[in-house]
Design an enzyme around this catalytic site. Structure first.
Site, PDB file in Angstrom:
ATOM      1  N   ARG A 244       0.841  -1.386   0.004  1.00  0.00           N
ATOM      2  CA  ARG A 244      -0.074   0.114  -0.050  1.00  0.00           C
ATOM      3  C   ARG A 244       0.837   1.180  -0.001  1.00  0.00           C
ATOM      4  O   ARG A 244       0.538   2.241  -0.737  1.00  0.00           O
ATOM      5  CB  ARG A 244      -0.956  -0.135   1.220  1.00  0.00           C
ATOM      6  CG  ARG A 244      -1.607   1.366   1.357  1.00  0.00           C
ATOM      7  CD  ARG A 244      -2.995   1.266   2.335  1.00  0.00           C
ATOM      8  NE  ARG A 244      -3.024   0.558   3.410  1.00  0.00           N
ATOM      9  CZ  ARG A 244      -2.331   0.363   4.375  1.00  0.00           C
ATOM     10  NH1 ARG A 244      -1.360   1.505   4.738  1.00  0.00           N
ATOM     11  NH2 ARG A 244      -2.264  -0.400   5.287  1.00  0.00           N
TER      12      ARG A 244
ATOM     13  N   TYR B 299     -16.973  16.744 -14.965  1.00  0.00           N
ATOM     14  CA  TYR B 299     -17.197  15.609 -15.025  1.00  0.00           C
ATOM     15  C   TYR B 299     -18.300  15.068 -14.043  1.00  0.00           C
ATOM     16  O   TYR B 299     -18.436  15.498 -12.739  1.00  0.00           O
ATOM     17  CB  TYR B 299     -16.084  14.561 -15.028  1.00  0.00           C
ATOM     18  CG  TYR B 299     -16.285  13.174 -14.662  1.00  0.00           C
ATOM     19  CD1 TYR B 299     -16.789  12.486 -15.843  1.00  0.00           C
ATOM     20  CD2 TYR B 299     -16.248  12.502 -13.786  1.00  0.00           C
ATOM     21  CE1 TYR B 299     -17.075  11.004 -15.885  1.00  0.00           C
ATOM     22  CE2 TYR B 299     -16.494  10.868 -13.446  1.00  0.00           C
ATOM     23  CZ  TYR B 299     -17.135  10.496 -14.697  1.00  0.00           C
ATOM     24  OH  TYR B 299     -17.371   8.894 -14.693  1.00  0.00           O
TER      25      TYR B 299
ATOM     26  N   ASP C  84      -7.712  18.734 -14.097  1.00  0.00           N
ATOM     27  CA  ASP C  84      -8.168  17.331 -14.551  1.00  0.00           C
ATOM     28  C   ASP C  84      -8.021  17.473 -16.098  1.00  0.00           C
ATOM     29  O   ASP C  84      -8.554  17.783 -16.804  1.00  0.00           O
ATOM     30  CB  ASP C  84      -9.519  17.042 -14.496  1.00  0.00           C
ATOM     31  CG  ASP C  84     -10.183  15.801 -14.773  1.00  0.00           C
ATOM     32  OD1 ASP C  84      -9.160  15.098 -15.514  1.00  0.00           O
ATOM     33  OD2 ASP C  84     -10.903  15.255 -14.114  1.00  0.00           O
TER      34      ASP C  84
ATOM     35  N   LYS D 293      -9.320   6.229 -19.428  1.00  0.00           N
ATOM     36  CA  LYS D 293      -9.695   6.830 -20.609  1.00  0.00           C
ATOM     37  C   LYS D 293      -8.471   6.827 -21.568  1.00  0.00           C
ATOM     38  O   LYS D 293      -8.197   5.587 -21.869  1.00  0.00           O
ATOM     39  CB  LYS D 293     -10.330   8.369 -20.484  1.00  0.00           C
ATOM     40  CG  LYS D 293     -11.346   8.454 -19.344  1.00  0.00           C
ATOM     41  CD  LYS D 293     -12.412   7.512 -19.599  1.00  0.00           C
ATOM     42  CE  LYS D 293     -13.379   7.544 -18.325  1.00  0.00           C
ATOM     43  NZ  LYS D 293     -13.554   8.849 -17.323  1.00  0.00           N
TER      44      LYS D 293
HETATM   45  C1  LIG Z   1     -14.316   9.305 -16.160  1.00  0.00           C
HETATM   46  C2  LIG Z   1     -13.718  10.749 -15.744  1.00  0.00           C
HETATM   47  C3  LIG Z   1     -13.256  10.528 -14.305  1.00  0.00           C
HETATM   48  C4  LIG Z   1     -13.623   9.585 -13.235  1.00  0.00           C
HETATM   49  O1  LIG Z   1     -12.723   8.608 -13.473  1.00  0.00           O
HETATM   50  P1  LIG Z   1     -12.868   7.210 -13.029  1.00  0.00           P
HETATM   51  O2  LIG Z   1     -11.581   6.440 -13.693  1.00  0.00           O
HETATM   52  O3  LIG Z   1     -14.126   6.599 -13.808  1.00  0.00           O
HETATM   53  O4  LIG Z   1     -12.995   7.011 -11.837  1.00  0.00           O
HETATM   54  C5  LIG Z   1     -12.803  12.079 -13.944  1.00  0.00           C
HETATM   55  N1  LIG Z   1     -12.942  12.977 -14.739  1.00  0.00           N
HETATM   56  C6  LIG Z   1     -12.837  12.955 -16.022  1.00  0.00           C
HETATM   57  C7  LIG Z   1     -12.666  14.025 -16.674  1.00  0.00           C
HETATM   58  C8  LIG Z   1     -13.517  11.722 -16.380  1.00  0.00           C
HETATM   59  O5  LIG Z   1     -13.638  11.722 -17.717  1.00  0.00           O
END
Ligand SMILES: *Cc1c(COP(=O)(O)O)cnc(C)c1O
Length: 376
Positions: free
Chosen positions: A45, A97, A169, A194
């Site tokens: 961890r 998001y 982000d 993604k």
């Molecule tokens: C999908 C997404 C998230 C969340 O991520 P997860 O891997 O699904 O927990 C956060 N920000 C953006 C812009 C996203 O497209």
């Protein structure tokens, strides 16, 4: 090192022990200590060599000091939010998001951390909403699903003047096209589920920070709260990142052609894509990013028409998520953004007939033909 080289040789590129070209998967939870307190790794961890290979790679790619890998993008976002305390205030881009919006409104507020959603592309609005208790600005650019653009450098300037942390982000544009830290951001977050993973086979999150103290703080939180990415998934994500450059280049070229088709189509009303000169912040995007990415949203007359398109497509798969080899299609109002109340959605411009595409790596002629028959 240029970007495509760094994707392959950044971080820990070759295993020190036997020269394996692919980093080993250390499927281990604990490690022998040479003497009490004398060790490189202690407990997985706290640190695992496979996860660390990934963490070093993403820190390199995002031009930061340290990287951290989490079990999902949301786990990464939650860990960053653990930097803040009751009484603090945070400014957040208004069309973030959906999951981020849910986290901020249903979890952070219970911890007595106040959040204000604002159009972060409006710099005056941002300044007006800063208070004594404000500690950070959390932004996305481009946003989801309306592809709004915020000037990272400008927000970094405002953040610095007011002693705030700027959190970006960077999921949509990826470090291949956009470097928030070079533009003054302090913390970069990814849903690596993604584009970075890129193959719809992994859920993961990443954080990169621009200074050592933030690195210590995030590592403390990562170890204390424990939402770490597993060794196998860390390895899979490194494998995905190796091809990010070729994927982003090809996605760029496919998206460009699809947008050219949509622009001329009589059933298509509005198009949201930062590559269009008519996009209100096209120039800002060009200044801070090398590519437009594979996300395009457009509106058709109404929800019925949108549903018809979604039902008729053959190569675009109806699914949540984005950024993978497969082209995906979705209806934000009913899917990714269903957790936002309709009234608020309409206010933000997420109409019922809004369709979102994530362009993948299929032959672009097939993709265009598919949209053509679905819109007919
Ligand atoms: C999908 C997404 C998230 C969340 O991520 P997860 O891997 O699904 O927990 C956060 N920000 C953006 C812009 C996203 O497209």
């Amino acid at each position: 090192m240029r970007k495509k080289t760094q994707l392959i040789h950044g971080g820990v590129d070759i295993d020190k022990n036997v020269g394996a070209m692919s980093p080993p998967i250390y499927q281990a939870s604990t490690f022998r200590q040479n003497g009490v307190g004398n060790f490189t790794y202690e407990y997985a961890r706290t640190g695992n060599p496979t996860r660390e290979a990934l963490e070093t790679l993403i820190a390199d790619l995002e031009k930061g000091k340290r990287g951290f890998a989490f079990a999902s993008g949301m786990a990464a976002i939650a860990a960053v939010m653990d930097l803040f305390q009751a009484g603090d205030h945070i400014l957040v881009t208004d069309d973030v998001y959906g999951g981020t919006y849910r986290y901020m409104t249903k979890i952070l507020n219970n911890r007595n951390i106040d959040v204000t959603f604002i159009d972060s592309s409006d710099l005056e609005k941002v300044k007006e909403n800063i208070r004594q208790e404000t500690k950070a600005i959390f932004m996305e650019t481009p946003t989801n699903p309306l592809l709004k653009i915020t000037d990272i450098q400008a927000l970094a300037g405002i953040s610095k003047e007011n002693n705030l942390k700027l959190i970006v982000d960077n999921t949509f544009n990826t470090p291949y096209w956009q470097s928030p830290i070079e533009n003054g951001a302090n913390i970069v977050i990814h849903s690596a589920t993604k584009y970075l993973g890129g193959h719809s086979d992994l859920v993961a999150g990443l954080i990169v920070v621009d200074d050592e103290q933030l690195g210590e703080d995030i590592h403390f939180i990562q170890n204390a709260t424990g939402g770490v990415l597993a060794p196998y998934d860390s390895w899979l994500l490194i494998r995905g990142i190796r091809t990010l450059g070729v994927r982003m280049e090809e996605i760029e070229s496919n998206t460009d052609k699809i947008v050219a088709f949509l622009v001329k189509h009589p059933q298509v009303e509005k198009i949201y894509y930062p590559g269009l000169p008519a996009h209100p912040n096209h120039d800002i995007h060009v200044k801070q990013s090398g590519g437009y990415g594979g996300m395009v949203s457009f509106t058709v007359e109404n929800e019925e028409k949108a549903m018809e398109v979604l039902n008729k497509v053959r190569y675009f798969t109806l699914a949540e998520s984005l950024g993978a080899v497969e082209s995906l299609i979705s209806l934000p109002a009913k899917m990714t953004h269903a957790s936002i109340p309709r009234e608020r959605r309409i206010e933000l411009g997420i109409e019922d007939g809004l369709i979102r595409l994530s362009v993948g790596l299929e032959d672009v002629e097939d993709l265009i033909e598919d949209l053509k028959q679905a819109l007919a």
